[in-house]
Design a protein around this motif. Sequence first.
Motif, mmCIF file in Angstrom:
data_model
loop_
_atom_site.group_PDB
_atom_site.id
_atom_site.type_symbol
_atom_site.label_atom_id
_atom_site.label_comp_id
_atom_site.label_asym_id
_atom_site.label_seq_id
_atom_site.Cartn_x
_atom_site.Cartn_y
_atom_site.Cartn_z
ATOM 1 N N HIS A 45 -10.755 7.273 0.531
ATOM 2 C CA HIS A 45 -10.128 6.068 1.112
ATOM 3 C C HIS A 45 -8.979 6.459 2.050
ATOM 4 N N ARG A 46 -8.145 7.376 1.595
ATOM 5 C CA ARG A 46 -7.002 7.794 2.425
ATOM 6 C C ARG A 46 -7.468 8.438 3.723
ATOM 7 N N ALA A 47 -8.535 9.214 3.637
ATOM 8 C CA ALA A 47 -9.045 9.866 4.842
ATOM 9 C C ALA A 47 -9.498 8.838 5.869
ATOM 10 N N TYR A 48 -10.132 7.775 5.408
ATOM 11 C CA TYR A 48 -10.564 6.734 6.349
ATOM 12 C C TYR A 48 -9.371 5.996 6.954
ATOM 13 N N ALA A 51 -7.918 8.073 9.548
ATOM 14 C CA ALA A 51 -8.779 8.115 10.732
ATOM 15 C C ALA A 51 -8.644 6.859 11.589
ATOM 16 N N GLY A 52 -8.049 5.795 11.014
ATOM 17 C CA GLY A 52 -7.837 4.574 11.785
ATOM 18 C C GLY A 52 -8.473 3.325 11.228
ATOM 19 N N ALA A 53 -9.141 3.420 10.078
ATOM 20 C CA ALA A 53 -9.785 2.236 9.508
ATOM 21 C C ALA A 53 -8.748 1.179 9.155
ATOM 22 N N GLN A 54 -9.053 -0.056 9.511
ATOM 23 C CA GLN A 54 -8.179 -1.189 9.221
ATOM 24 C C GLN A 54 -8.671 -2.012 8.030
ATOM 25 N N ALA A 88 -8.774 1.783 -4.249
ATOM 26 C CA ALA A 88 -8.657 1.367 -2.848
ATOM 27 C C ALA A 88 -7.250 0.836 -2.566
ATOM 28 N N ARG A 89 -6.740 0.023 -3.478
ATOM 29 C CA ARG A 89 -5.405 -0.549 -3.273
ATOM 30 C C ARG A 89 -4.338 0.532 -3.279
ATOM 31 N N GLN A 90 -4.468 1.526 -4.175
ATOM 32 C CA GLN A 90 -3.511 2.624 -4.212
ATOM 33 C C GLN A 90 -3.494 3.387 -2.890
ATOM 34 N N VAL A 99 -3.588 -2.303 5.922
ATOM 35 C CA VAL A 99 -5.041 -2.183 5.778
ATOM 36 C C VAL A 99 -5.521 -3.169 4.720
ATOM 37 N N ARG A 100 -6.639 -3.822 4.993
ATOM 38 C CA ARG A 100 -7.221 -4.746 4.030
ATOM 39 C C ARG A 100 -8.262 -4.038 3.166
#
Length: 300
Positions: A45-48, A51-54, A88-90, A99-100
């Motif tokens: 999750h952190r990697a995404y 990378a710019g995931a919103q 995911a929330r962490q 990020v949502r």
Amino acid sequence: MANMNLVLLDGGMGRELQRRGAPFRQPEWSALALSEAPEQVEAVHRAYIEAGAQVITSNSYAVVPFHIGEARFAAEGEALAARAGQLARQAVVASGQPVRVAGSLPPLFGSYRPDLFEPARVDEVLQPLIRGLAPHVDLWLAETQSSLAEVRAIAAGLPGDGKPLWLSFTLKDEDVDETPRLRSGEPVAAAAQLAVELGAGALLFNCSQPEVMAAALDTARATFAAAGVEIPFGAYANAFPPQPEEATANDGLDPLRPDLDPPGYLSFAQDWQARGASLIGGCCGIGPEHIAVLNTRLRG
């Protein structure tokens, strides 16, 4: 062409876990890491996000009896879904970014297999997922859906919590030059009409080869225009070869297409954006390196 209105989604979880050496086997798929290596799930999750995931998606896709078995789902399904939401929330909290988190509501009885849908058992499988995920997610994502019937059932089972419902359908991979259809054979136009009917927050197409997305996006855009509504739409394709009719998502690891490296995938994403897609990400086999390229080239 940079577009700051584009919302960038994340990529696939299962194949990224496998690539990083996390515990991974069939049929449990990505659910195995929830119990055996939760830190690896959070790291993906952190990697995404980096990378710019919103929008990132909870790792709850395989938390269904189809993948983890009936007995384990009955005993642990809700707790595993809760862990997926928490991880995911962490990752979002640690990033400090707005990020949502999308709560993944997968096919309840088997990916790519609308024939396995059991209407009488929907609540038995759906409600533990919802209860586990609800405290941690910002929106509901009914993803990799093969039929209109299952999406109607999922929508009917959601809590009245005001969180948006995003719909994402998987398409027949062989329909590249034909009218785009769901794996049930139902037309994409009917899926877009259902999104209007349900007041969906977005309509997406995922877990199909990128070649079939363009026609589906065109159909969604035309359907919404005819209905006089504005619903964001987009795509997140996989990197598999076309999947046959009898394929299921727990029958082995499919090879990945070498042409769908980050530049190769970008070329498809640029076309989707030109067709009006405002939500773009990746599915199985599309990793953080792909999302980073999309972030640079599509968002600027």
